[in-house]
Design an enzyme around this catalytic site. Structure first.
Site, PDB file in Angstrom:
ATOM      1  N   ASP A   4     -13.760  -8.999 -26.133  1.00 49.87           N
ATOM      2  CA  ASP A   4     -14.149  -9.792 -24.965  1.00 49.87           C
ATOM      3  C   ASP A   4     -14.965  -8.918 -24.004  1.00 49.87           C
ATOM      4  O   ASP A   4     -14.457  -7.923 -23.493  1.00 49.87           O
ATOM      5  CB  ASP A   4     -12.908 -10.330 -24.245  1.00 49.87           C
ATOM      6  CG  ASP A   4     -13.309 -11.223 -23.085  1.00 49.87           C
ATOM      7  OD1 ASP A   4     -13.733 -12.357 -23.360  1.00 49.87           O
ATOM      8  OD2 ASP A   4     -13.260 -10.769 -21.924  1.00 49.87           O
ATOM      9  N   TYR A  61     -19.125  -6.481 -16.324  1.00 47.24           N
ATOM     10  CA  TYR A  61     -18.204  -5.354 -16.502  1.00 47.24           C
ATOM     11  C   TYR A  61     -18.958  -4.014 -16.519  1.00 47.24           C
ATOM     12  O   TYR A  61     -18.351  -2.940 -16.433  1.00 47.24           O
ATOM     13  CB  TYR A  61     -17.362  -5.501 -17.776  1.00 47.24           C
ATOM     14  CG  TYR A  61     -16.475  -6.737 -17.780  1.00 47.24           C
ATOM     15  CD1 TYR A  61     -16.226  -7.457 -16.620  1.00 47.24           C
ATOM     16  CD2 TYR A  61     -15.892  -7.206 -18.955  1.00 47.24           C
ATOM     17  CE1 TYR A  61     -15.444  -8.601 -16.633  1.00 47.24           C
ATOM     18  CE2 TYR A  61     -15.095  -8.340 -18.967  1.00 47.24           C
ATOM     19  CZ  TYR A  61     -14.886  -9.040 -17.799  1.00 47.24           C
ATOM     20  OH  TYR A  61     -14.106 -10.170 -17.822  1.00 47.24           O
ATOM     21  N   LYS A 110     -20.333 -13.077 -21.168  1.00 44.05           N
ATOM     22  CA  LYS A 110     -20.261 -14.093 -20.102  1.00 44.05           C
ATOM     23  C   LYS A 110     -21.482 -14.015 -19.192  1.00 44.05           C
ATOM     24  O   LYS A 110     -21.917 -12.909 -18.830  1.00 44.05           O
ATOM     25  CB  LYS A 110     -18.984 -13.903 -19.273  1.00 44.05           C
ATOM     26  CG  LYS A 110     -17.740 -13.718 -20.112  1.00 44.05           C
ATOM     27  CD  LYS A 110     -16.460 -13.668 -19.324  1.00 44.05           C
ATOM     28  CE  LYS A 110     -15.303 -13.225 -20.209  1.00 44.05           C
ATOM     29  NZ  LYS A 110     -15.000 -11.784 -20.155  1.00 44.05           N
ATOM     30  N   HIS A 130     -19.162 -17.513 -16.634  1.00 43.38           N
ATOM     31  CA  HIS A 130     -18.052 -16.660 -16.190  1.00 43.38           C
ATOM     32  C   HIS A 130     -17.223 -17.322 -15.082  1.00 43.38           C
ATOM     33  O   HIS A 130     -15.986 -17.275 -15.094  1.00 43.38           O
ATOM     34  CB  HIS A 130     -18.618 -15.320 -15.709  1.00 43.38           C
ATOM     35  CG  HIS A 130     -17.646 -14.197 -15.728  1.00 43.38           C
ATOM     36  ND1 HIS A 130     -17.986 -12.919 -16.037  1.00 43.38           N
ATOM     37  CD2 HIS A 130     -16.316 -14.161 -15.454  1.00 43.38           C
ATOM     38  CE1 HIS A 130     -16.925 -12.139 -15.965  1.00 43.38           C
ATOM     39  NE2 HIS A 130     -15.890 -12.873 -15.604  1.00 43.38           N
TER      40      HIS A 130
HETATM   41  N1  LIG Z   1     -13.034 -14.421 -17.453  1.00 40.13           N
HETATM   42  C1  LIG Z   1     -12.602 -13.722 -16.422  1.00 40.13           C
HETATM   43  O1  LIG Z   1     -12.898 -14.027 -15.255  1.00 40.13           O
HETATM   44  C2  LIG Z   1     -11.686 -12.588 -16.666  1.00 40.13           C
HETATM   45  C3  LIG Z   1     -11.571 -12.053 -17.915  1.00 40.13           C
HETATM   46  N2  LIG Z   1     -10.735 -10.990 -18.165  1.00 40.13           N
HETATM   47  C4  LIG Z   1     -10.690 -10.445 -19.528  1.00 40.13           C
HETATM   48  O2  LIG Z   1      -9.324 -10.314 -19.930  1.00 40.13           O
HETATM   49  C5  LIG Z   1      -9.039  -8.957 -20.261  1.00 40.13           C
HETATM   50  C6  LIG Z   1      -7.582  -8.605 -19.975  1.00 40.13           C
HETATM   51  O3  LIG Z   1      -7.258  -8.757 -18.621  1.00 40.13           O
HETATM   52  P1  LIG Z   1      -7.076  -7.548 -17.594  1.00 40.13           P
HETATM   53  O4  LIG Z   1      -7.246  -8.141 -16.242  1.00 40.13           O
HETATM   54  O5  LIG Z   1      -7.925  -6.426 -17.994  1.00 40.13           O
HETATM   55  O6  LIG Z   1      -5.567  -7.141 -17.661  1.00 40.13           O
HETATM   56  P2  LIG Z   1      -4.375  -6.999 -18.722  1.00 40.13           P
HETATM   57  O7  LIG Z   1      -3.359  -7.979 -18.286  1.00 40.13           O
HETATM   58  O8  LIG Z   1      -4.870  -7.032 -20.100  1.00 40.13           O
HETATM   59  O9  LIG Z   1      -3.837  -5.550 -18.338  1.00 40.13           O
HETATM   60  C7  LIG Z   1      -4.583  -4.400 -18.557  1.00 40.13           C
HETATM   61  C8  LIG Z   1      -3.796  -3.225 -18.016  1.00 40.13           C
HETATM   62  O10 LIG Z   1      -2.564  -3.100 -18.730  1.00 40.13           O
HETATM   63  C9  LIG Z   1      -2.442  -1.784 -19.238  1.00 40.13           C
HETATM   64  N3  LIG Z   1      -1.812  -1.905 -20.573  1.00 40.13           N
HETATM   65  C10 LIG Z   1      -2.353  -2.412 -21.689  1.00 40.13           C
HETATM   66  N4  LIG Z   1      -1.470  -2.416 -22.696  1.00 40.13           N
HETATM   67  C11 LIG Z   1      -0.341  -1.876 -22.202  1.00 40.13           C
HETATM   68  C12 LIG Z   1       0.922  -1.580 -22.764  1.00 40.13           C
HETATM   69  N5  LIG Z   1       1.200  -1.852 -24.036  1.00 40.13           N
HETATM   70  N6  LIG Z   1       1.866  -1.019 -21.972  1.00 40.13           N
HETATM   71  C13 LIG Z   1       1.594  -0.744 -20.667  1.00 40.13           C
HETATM   72  N7  LIG Z   1       0.418  -0.990 -20.079  1.00 40.13           N
HETATM   73  C14 LIG Z   1      -0.550  -1.554 -20.843  1.00 40.13           C
HETATM   74  C15 LIG Z   1      -3.853  -1.232 -19.317  1.00 40.13           C
HETATM   75  O11 LIG Z   1      -3.830   0.167 -19.206  1.00 40.13           O
HETATM   76  P3  LIG Z   1      -4.797   1.178 -20.021  1.00 40.13           P
HETATM   77  O12 LIG Z   1      -6.117   0.507 -20.224  1.00 40.13           O
HETATM   78  O13 LIG Z   1      -4.884   2.348 -19.108  1.00 40.13           O
HETATM   79  O14 LIG Z   1      -4.105   1.483 -21.297  1.00 40.13           O
HETATM   80  C16 LIG Z   1      -4.468  -1.871 -18.084  1.00 40.13           C
HETATM   81  O15 LIG Z   1      -4.102  -1.155 -16.948  1.00 40.13           O
HETATM   82  C17 LIG Z   1     -10.058  -8.193 -19.398  1.00 40.13           C
HETATM   83  O16 LIG Z   1     -10.166  -6.855 -19.744  1.00 40.13           O
HETATM   84  C18 LIG Z   1     -11.290  -9.041 -19.601  1.00 40.13           C
HETATM   85  O17 LIG Z   1     -11.868  -8.795 -20.868  1.00 40.13           O
HETATM   86  C19 LIG Z   1      -9.926 -10.504 -17.171  1.00 40.13           C
HETATM   87  C20 LIG Z   1     -10.007 -10.979 -15.876  1.00 40.13           C
HETATM   88  C21 LIG Z   1     -10.927 -12.051 -15.507  1.00 40.13           C
HETATM   89  C1  LIG Z   2     -12.679  -9.501 -14.401  1.00 39.89           C
HETATM   90  C2  LIG Z   2     -13.573 -10.609 -14.277  1.00 39.89           C
HETATM   91  O1  LIG Z   2     -14.023 -11.116 -15.260  1.00 39.89           O
HETATM   92  C3  LIG Z   2     -13.896 -11.062 -12.998  1.00 39.89           C
HETATM   93  C4  LIG Z   2     -13.161 -10.548 -11.839  1.00 39.89           C
HETATM   94  O2  LIG Z   2     -14.739 -11.885 -12.855  1.00 39.89           O
END
Ligand SMILES: NC(=O)C1=CN([C@@H]2O[C@H](COP(=O)(O)OP(=O)(O)OC[C@H]3O[C@@H](n4cnc5c(N)ncnc54)[C@H](OP(=O)(O)O)[C@@H]3O)[C@@H](O)[C@H]2O)C=CC1
Ligand SMILES: CC(=O)C(C)=O
Length: 330
Positions: free
Chosen positions: A73, A78, A107, A140
């Site tokens: 994704d 980003y 997106k 997005h």
């Molecule tokens: N369409 C939109 O508007 C949005 C889309 N997204 C998408 O969704 C994805 C996921 O959401 P996101 O907000 O990043 O958050 P997540 O809920 O996926 O959490 C990510 C965090 O959790 C930590 N983590 C991951 N796996 C573990 C584990 N097994 N144990 C402990 N900690 C863990 C990571 O740390 P570390 O990386 O340091 O390991 C990071 O800090 C985004 O990256 C993006 O691609 C997200 C928000 C908005």
């Molecule tokens: C993380 C993301 O997709 C946002 C904030 O638009």
């Protein structure tokens, strides 16, 4: 003495089961595929890349592909698509995967909603990602920002400047791009049911998915029901509660620290993250946890050999508290 008779069918089955037991934990499992209404298939589990620093994301995506992830994704906003592209190219060139085995999403950012900007924005993401087509391209956010060089245009008071462009016109500009072979499917993100209803009234190509924030504190039951009644799949973002979101405050509740979730994870011998990911899969949602840490990328993928019971899914459903963590970007 018929029970002692040699029967090759039983021997084959016995050997098969024995090998399965010995080899299964070592074999890289494949994430099950979700079929969209247009018959395109999407791995139910993918890797997120928001906040993955350019210096970390190439290795993280390479690790993810090695581990078995086939769904990535991405998003223009980003700021790391080039580095994600480097990982994709490297893994295709070293023979680990073929392009057609990957499912790559990007997106359209809010400053490119104006119809004449849409194709250029898609081409830029393709160039960044070093690929010829996207599997999925999402609007997005429904709201458009002023079309400027800055991705977050603000006025003197620091307030986001919106544009008048209607997402319906943006969608209409996206529709032909599928026909041109630049993208296989189109979808939306952060749309509510009212916005989707409006879109569905005029769309010639229906969105395959609505990518939305979804986790036990915001389980999106009603929006999920609405989307599913129109054959639109939910993609759950921030499934782990996005602890690294830039605006997180120390006093905010930490989903992965929730004692009720810890109790379920302990009972099942799993991590809380695995329970949270499995919660989405068991509700039929596509899920895209983000990590740049190899051990977590790996353990987040080790959720394909167990299932939550209906009772556990219902229990986790009951944790909903309208707990939105990723508010509108404005
Ligand atoms: N369409 C939109 O508007 C949005 C889309 N997204 C998408 O969704 C994805 C996921 O959401 P996101 O907000 O990043 O958050 P997540 O809920 O996926 O959490 C990510 C965090 O959790 C930590 N983590 C991951 N796996 C573990 C584990 N097994 N144990 C402990 N900690 C863990 C990571 O740390 P570390 O990386 O340091 O390991 C990071 O800090 C985004 O990256 C993006 O691609 C997200 C928000 C908005
Ligand atoms: C993380 C993301 O997709 C946002 C904030 O638009």
């Amino acid at each position: 003495m018929t029970f002692l008779k040699f029967d090759s069918r039983y021997t084959t089955k016995l050997v098969y089961n024995l090998l399965k037991t010995i080899l299964a934990p070592k074999m890289s499992l494949k994430a099950p595929l979700v079929k969209f209404y247009n018959n395109q298939e999407c791995p139910i589990l993918g890797i997120g890349t928001w906040k993955s620093k350019p210096g970390e994301v190439t290795q993280a995506v390479k690790d993810a592909i090695d581990i078995g992830y086939r769904h990535i994704d991405c998003a223009f906003v980003y700021g790391n698509e080039k580095e994600v592209g480097e990982a994709i190219t490297a893994k295709i060139n070293d023979g680990t995967v073929k392009r057609e085995e990957l499912f790559i999403t990007s997106k359209l950012w809010n400053t490119f909603h104006r119809p004449d900007l849409v194709k250029g924005a898609l081409l830029k993401s393709l160039e960044n990602l070093q690929i010829k087509y996207l599997d999925l391209y999402l609007i997005h956010w429904p709201q458009a920002y002023k079309e400027e060089a800055e991705l977050f245009p603000t006025d003197e008071a620091g307030k986001i400047q919106f544009s008048e462009v209607d997402y319906i016109d943006t969608w209409k500009a996206l529709e032909p791009l599928a026909g041109e072979g630049l993208v296989k499917s189109l979808g939306v993100s952060n749309f509510n049911s009212g916005q989707l209803k409006r879109l569905l009234q005029v769309a010639s190509v229906k969105p395959v998915t609505n990518q939305i924030e979804c986790h036990p504190y915001l389980n999106q039951r009603r929006l999920k029901d609405f989307c599913e009644s129109h054959d639109i799949k939910i993609t759950a973002y921030s499934p782990l509660g996005s602890p690294d979101r830039p605006w997180a405050k120390p006093e905010d509740p930490q989903l992965m620290e929730d004692p009720k979730l810890k109790a379920i994870a302990d009972r099942l011998g799993k991590t809380v993250a695995q329970v949270l990911i499995r919660y989405q899969i068991d509700r039929g949602n596509i899920v895209i946890p983000k990590s740049v840490t190899r051990s977590r990328i790996e353990s987040n993928f080790q959720v394909l050999d167990f299932k939550l019971s209906h009772e556990d899914v219902s229990l986790i459903d009951s944790f909903d508290c309208n707990g939105r963590l990723v508010p509108m970007t404005a």
